[in-house]
Each structure stands twice: as C-alpha cells, then as structure tokens.
Design a protein around this motif. Sequence first.
Motif, mmCIF file in Angstrom:
data_model
loop_
_atom_site.group_PDB
_atom_site.id
_atom_site.type_symbol
_atom_site.label_atom_id
_atom_site.label_comp_id
_atom_site.label_asym_id
_atom_site.label_seq_id
_atom_site.Cartn_x
_atom_site.Cartn_y
_atom_site.Cartn_z
ATOM 1 N N GLN A 1 0.821 -1.205 0.000
ATOM 2 C CA GLN A 1 0.000 0.000 0.000
ATOM 3 C C GLN A 1 0.855 1.255 0.000
ATOM 4 O O GLN A 1 0.523 2.244 -0.671
ATOM 5 N N ASN A 2 1.960 1.232 0.750
ATOM 6 C CA ASN A 2 2.809 2.422 0.785
ATOM 7 C C ASN A 2 3.438 2.701 -0.576
ATOM 8 O O ASN A 2 3.619 3.855 -0.975
ATOM 9 N N ASN B 1 9.168 0.541 0.395
ATOM 10 C CA ASN B 1 8.831 -0.390 1.464
ATOM 11 C C ASN B 1 8.965 0.253 2.838
ATOM 12 O O ASN B 1 9.917 1.001 3.094
ATOM 13 N N LEU B 2 8.023 -0.054 3.707
ATOM 14 C CA LEU B 2 8.130 0.351 5.105
ATOM 15 C C LEU B 2 8.888 -0.693 5.917
ATOM 16 O O LEU B 2 9.535 -0.368 6.911
ATOM 17 N N PHE B 3 8.770 -1.956 5.512
ATOM 18 C CA PHE B 3 9.482 -3.051 6.157
ATOM 19 C C PHE B 3 10.436 -3.687 5.151
ATOM 20 O O PHE B 3 10.201 -3.654 3.938
ATOM 21 N N LYS B 4 11.492 -4.263 5.667
ATOM 22 C CA LYS B 4 12.401 -5.033 4.832
ATOM 23 C C LYS B 4 11.650 -6.213 4.227
ATOM 24 O O LYS B 4 10.856 -6.870 4.895
ATOM 25 N N THR B 5 11.899 -6.436 2.939
ATOM 26 C CA THR B 5 11.223 -7.539 2.258
ATOM 27 C C THR B 5 11.605 -8.867 2.904
ATOM 28 O O THR B 5 12.784 -9.172 3.079
ATOM 29 N N ILE B 6 10.602 -9.650 3.269
ATOM 30 C CA ILE B 6 10.831 -10.959 3.888
ATOM 31 C C ILE B 6 11.003 -12.000 2.798
ATOM 32 O O ILE B 6 10.165 -12.120 1.902
ATOM 33 N N THR B 7 12.087 -12.740 2.878
ATOM 34 C CA THR B 7 12.384 -13.777 1.886
ATOM 35 C C THR B 7 11.902 -15.132 2.389
ATOM 36 O O THR B 7 12.238 -15.545 3.505
ATOM 37 N N LEU B 8 11.110 -15.798 1.581
ATOM 38 C CA LEU B 8 10.634 -17.140 1.932
ATOM 39 C C LEU B 8 11.622 -18.178 1.409
ATOM 40 O O LEU B 8 12.088 -18.088 0.277
ATOM 41 N N ALA B 9 11.928 -19.148 2.236
ATOM 42 C CA ALA B 9 12.910 -20.178 1.874
ATOM 43 C C ALA B 9 12.337 -21.130 0.834
ATOM 44 O O ALA B 9 11.125 -21.361 0.762
ATOM 45 N N ASN C 1 -3.919 7.875 0.561
ATOM 46 C CA ASN C 1 -3.217 6.605 0.776
ATOM 47 C C ASN C 1 -3.025 6.318 2.260
ATOM 48 O O ASN C 1 -2.983 5.162 2.669
ATOM 49 N N ALA C 2 -2.927 7.372 3.070
ATOM 50 C CA ALA C 2 -2.865 7.164 4.519
ATOM 51 C C ALA C 2 -4.174 6.553 5.008
ATOM 52 O O ALA C 2 -4.184 5.690 5.894
ATOM 53 N N SER C 3 -5.292 6.977 4.416
ATOM 54 C CA SER C 3 -6.583 6.376 4.764
ATOM 55 C C SER C 3 -6.617 4.910 4.359
ATOM 56 O O SER C 3 -7.147 4.060 5.083
ATOM 57 N N ALA C 4 -6.046 4.618 3.169
ATOM 58 C CA ALA C 4 -5.996 3.229 2.727
ATOM 59 C C ALA C 4 -5.103 2.392 3.638
ATOM 60 O O ALA C 4 -5.415 1.235 3.934
ATOM 61 N N LEU C 5 -4.008 2.969 4.106
ATOM 62 C CA LEU C 5 -3.134 2.258 5.050
ATOM 63 C C LEU C 5 -3.871 2.003 6.358
ATOM 64 O O LEU C 5 -3.780 0.905 6.933
ATOM 65 N N MET C 6 -4.591 2.986 6.838
ATOM 66 C CA MET C 6 -5.334 2.807 8.083
ATOM 67 C C MET C 6 -6.463 1.796 7.905
ATOM 68 O O MET C 6 -6.786 1.037 8.825
ATOM 69 N N ALA C 7 -7.044 1.762 6.700
ATOM 70 C CA ALA C 7 -8.143 0.831 6.445
ATOM 71 C C ALA C 7 -7.672 -0.620 6.472
ATOM 72 O O ALA C 7 -8.491 -1.531 6.653
ATOM 73 N N LEU C 8 -6.369 -0.843 6.317
ATOM 74 C CA LEU C 8 -5.845 -2.212 6.403
ATOM 75 C C LEU C 8 -6.090 -2.812 7.780
ATOM 76 O O LEU C 8 -6.082 -4.030 7.941
ATOM 77 N N ARG C 9 -6.300 -1.945 8.748
ATOM 78 C CA ARG C 9 -6.586 -2.420 10.105
ATOM 79 C C ARG C 9 -7.797 -3.339 10.125
ATOM 80 O O ARG C 9 -7.855 -4.302 10.905
ATOM 81 N N ASP C 10 -8.768 -3.049 9.256
ATOM 82 C CA ASP C 10 -9.993 -3.841 9.228
ATOM 83 C C ASP C 10 -10.040 -4.806 8.052
ATOM 84 O O ASP C 10 -11.073 -5.455 7.806
#
Length: 691
Positions: free
Chosen positions: A315-316, A329-337, A592-601
């Motif tokens: 979303q960001n 990205n807000l978080f570092k991309t998580i790599t799946l093994a 987009n901040a509203s869309a980020l907050m809407a992820l809560r639900d």
Amino acid sequence: MSLLNVGSRALLANQAAIQTAGNNIANVNTTGYSRQNVVLATMPGQLTGGGYIGKGVDIQTVLRNHSDLLTRQANAAAATDAGDSARLERLKQLQDVFSGGAAGLGSAINDMMNAFSDVVSSPTDLTARGVVLTRIDETARRMRDGAGRIEEIELAVAEQLKGAVNVVNNLARDLAQVNQEIVRARGNGQAPNDLLDRRDQLTREINKYVQTTQVAADDGSVSVFVGASQPLVLGGTAASLAIGDPQDFGSGSGQKKLLFIPANATAAQAIEMNDSMLGGGQVAGLLRFQNGDLAEGRNLLGRMAVAISEALNSQNKLGLTLDGKPGENLFKTITLANAVPGNKNTSGAKMGVEVADASKLQASSYSFTFTGADSGTVTRQSDGKIFPFANMGELNALMLGQGLRLTDGAAPPATPGAFAGATDKDQFLLTPLQGVASQMQSVQSSPRQLAAANPVNAKMGAANDGSLQLVSLKATGKTWDAALGQVVNTGALTLPPSPVPPATGAGVTLTFNTTAAGTTFTLAGNTATPIDMSATPPKEMTAPYEYIPGKRISIDGWEITLQGSPKTGDTVTVGNAADPQYGDFYQRDAGNASALMALRDAKMFDGASLADGFAGAMAQVGTRTQSAKFAATLSSTIAANLERERAAVSGVNLDEEAARLIQYQQAYQASAKMIQIAQNIFDNLIQSVGR
C-alpha cells in the motif's frame, strides 16, 4: 529330639519373619521397594501307629508382594503423565510469547495501525508521520523478540530431548546388567527379590521418558520394547536411542525424530521411529511439542509478519511521499525459503515460493508428493487436508489459493510459476513461514518517506449538470487475472496518462449517458477492463458499463466509488496526482494514509482482520495450552490412582508391620519356650536313665 527339632525350626522361622518385617520397616522410604513376606510350609508329618505326628515348619521362600498387572498399568499411566506434563510445561512458555497486554505484540500492531489516523487528519504534520514510523519500528522489534523467544524455547527443548535420551540409554544398560544378575541368581532356585525390585524401578524410570512394553523370558530376564516393536533391552543386551533429523527431509524440515540404534550398530544404521507409536513419556511429549505446537507457533507468528509487512509495503508503494515520489517499502522484504527436497529425490528440481496474496496465507507447512512429472498430491500439514493435482497448472492454482506462488527456486530474481522438472516419487517439504518473523525490520527513518497521498486525483467535469459526487478514490494494486478468473493483488498500478506539458483534463475519463433504461458510462485513457469490486466475487465489467451509485469500480489498479445521479455528458477524470496541473495538492492529500489505516480492518487471517489477527493467534495457542492442561490433569489423576493401587499391594504399611512384629515376637518367644521345655524333658530323661 523331635520336639527339639520342631522348636528349633519354629524359632528359625519366626526369626526370619521378624528379620523380614524389620527389613520392610527399614525400607519403607526406599523407592521401588516391594514389601516382602516369609512363606512358611508345614513339614511332612511322621507316620506312627497313632497317626501322623507333625514335625514343625519350614521356610519355603521370601516372597515380595507384587502385581505384574498393576505395575504395568502404573508404568503406562506414569508415561502418559510424563509426556502430557512435559508438553504442557513448554506450551506455557509458548503461550507467553503470544501474551496480551500493553507489552504484547498485539498492542504494538494496534498502536501502529491507529497511528495512521493522525496522518489522515494532518498529512503534512511531520510529528504524526514520525510517530507512525516509530510504531512500525516497535512492531518489527516485538516481532523479532517473539521469534527470538521461540528459538530459545526450541533450543531448550533440544537440550532436554538430548538429556532425556542419554538418561534412557544409561537406564537401559543398567537394566540389561540387572537382567544378567537375575538370571545368575535364579540358579539357586529362589527369586532375588531385591534385584527384581531394582529391575522394576529401572523400568519405571525408563517409562518416564519413553513408554515401554515388557516381555518376560523363561530364564527370568525381561525384554523391554519401545515404539511397540524395537527391543531397547533384549535379555542382557541393551540398544540405544538418539534424537535426529527426519530421514526423508533432513535438518531442513525443522523437525526432530526419535531414532533407534540396535545393539552393536552405528548411528548410520539408526531406525527412525514413528511418532504415533511412541505412546507416552517425556520424549514423546517434547517431540509432539517440537513438531506440532512449536511449528504452529512459528507459522502463526511468521504469517503475521509476512501479512503485515506485505500489506503495508504494497500500500505504501502505491502512494506518494511529501516530495511527490512513489512510496517505498516500510518493512524489509521478507524472503521465503525454498522447499526442502526429499533425500531420495532423483530429479534435482528446485521449488521456490513467494507471497501471492497475504490475505490467503495459511499458518501451515506443505508436503508435496509427485506420482509423475506433473501430478501428485499436496498435504497441508496444519489440518492434514490433501489436495490432488493432475498438472502443473492445477498445482500453481492450488498454491495461489493458499496465498503462495511457486517459482523455479533460482537465486533472485526467481521466475514465478516456473517450477518444473519433478519426477515420479519426488517429495518436497515447504515451510514458508517458519522463522521468517526474525527478518521483520523497519527500513524507513524519514517521516517524509511515508507515502500518505493518493497517486491519482479526480476532477468532475466543469459542465456537469447532475449530482455526481466522488465518495472515494484510492490505489489498491488489484488487477484481473484472466488465467485464474479472479482478482489478485499484485501491487500493480497503471497511472493515468501524464502528458508533458500536462494537458487539461489528461487522464482516464468516465463519460456518463443516462436514458430511460438506466445510466451507463464509457472509458477513455484506461489500459485494462474495469472490475466490479462490489460483486461477490468481483468480476470484469462489460461495455457499456453499468453505473450504480456506491459501486466500487477498479481500473488499472486504482479504485473509485461515485455517488449521485449523473446527466448525459457528465464526466469524471482521474489523473496522475504528480501532474503539475494539480499543483502541490498531493502534499495535503491523505488518501493513501486512509488506505493504510483501512488495512486495520482488512480480512487477513482466516477471515479475521489485521487488527484482530494477533488475538486469533493468541486464542489458538491458548486453546492448545488449555487442552494440554486438561490432558495433563487427567493423566496425572489416573497415574496417581494406579500408583496408589500398586502401592497398596507392594508398599510397606508401618502399622501393619508393627503389628506383625509383635505377632512374630510372641511366636519367637513361644518357640524358645518350646525348646526350653524340650531341653528339660531331655535332661529329666537322662537323669532317670542314669539312676
């Protein structure tokens, strides 16, 4: 002389009875001691003309009070109790990782999502933006802390398993030695009670760690079997146990197995034991926790980490920063093994995986078994459900339904949907969420990098005559997948045309036409067919596109909702928010901040919202813990009752022994009196003959 012999035998018999009672009293607190009794038998009488005259008593044996049935039942119950108690102890530690309260992970997640509300209210406030980034960093830190605590629990369980197996091996050697001593001692025709007690106690001790079955041999030895069929002790020979990795997938599986090493065999010849055949015992309980409970805890935590990071990152990246640039990205991309290939695979194929839809992720691992190059089954290990597939298309679609996309497993960038090359009997174990929570880390430090603004902007036509109004406009990154026939969230966004210099009204234009039959609209400037997001399930629209007030319409990865009644010729133009024609409106926009907050639900975890996801995980672990507590309480009660029944037969009762001491003392004194009388009679006889 016969009277003297009768008295002597009676004296010796009662002396032995007193000594045995004293031995019972002395060993009242000795673990594993069985109460002993002297077994007496009448000596065969001497035939005389007046009938048989008794010749006294003889000591037949010293018998220990013991019930094989009660002992076996008590051992089995104690094994079950030990297994349930060991699992419960570790589950309580796992439950602490998923604890609530202000210091818990759930509180951090809610604080993070709620922090977006201040940015929505004041998108240019750097302090509000900074609070969001601080909350994001705190959530990532608590997620890593949770992953670290789970690792600590796993290390503790591994050490406890190794220690338990070492104890079992030592006890097995001792039991084999006692077997040999019992066989030798039985050569004298009498039961070696103390050695038998020692053997029973060793068996009880082994059952605390691994449940066993015992089979008695004719020579007096007892063979002890584990896992229903493997001989841990066979007469005077002891085998050994070990903890190791599964033979099919090795260390990459994250699981542990109990291995049986036959006597005089090497570790390479170890036999992997079936967990379901172990029964009770501390080792079985710990393995159940390691391979089941702990794996679920990791999957639950890993799913939260992946879902939160993927949702917020996606979303960001759909918004604009304060500098008018696309978000990152807000978080570092998580790599799946990659999936772990089976040790017996012959193809050399690699199976990789990436997140396709975080909202569909299951807290589970998956095992793949191929019956051909393109067919086989997938087993979801969380519930054991089996999914067959007849070709690679079905396999890819099946895994997309689990929120995952298979890749060729190559070094990044891997090719999505390109897994191939498996052969008949190939196996793979996919653990996509195991340990990934430790990778969660915030990567933004500047408040200006928070992409609070929408990347698109909308304008009503200047000549509009109707009551058309804009309800919402947001970027979603959702597109139509023709192969799957459904909407997928790929994060793809096609921004409206942005001519340089910008043309007035440039963008994607919706033009409305109202007739007696209803209202429709046409599109210009778009690249993909619009999607009706209000339908269940969402579906592609067909031209002319029907307009229904309040309908959510997705176009090129952004979504618009309109209200009101347009007139023929009314228009709405959605343009690139970074166009100079909109000036610096993006700095004051919080779409987009509203869309980020809407992820809560947003429905994220098995139908639960992102905000409630941790509560769901906490409930799942809590349910396991409560179930384990009930099982441990029940098994403890059963074990205690059976032990009391065993002790009622084999245990020493001091009051009873004291009463017997008095009884045997009186009998001893009477026997001595008998000898005294016999002596007097003999003396009188000698004197009479002497005269």
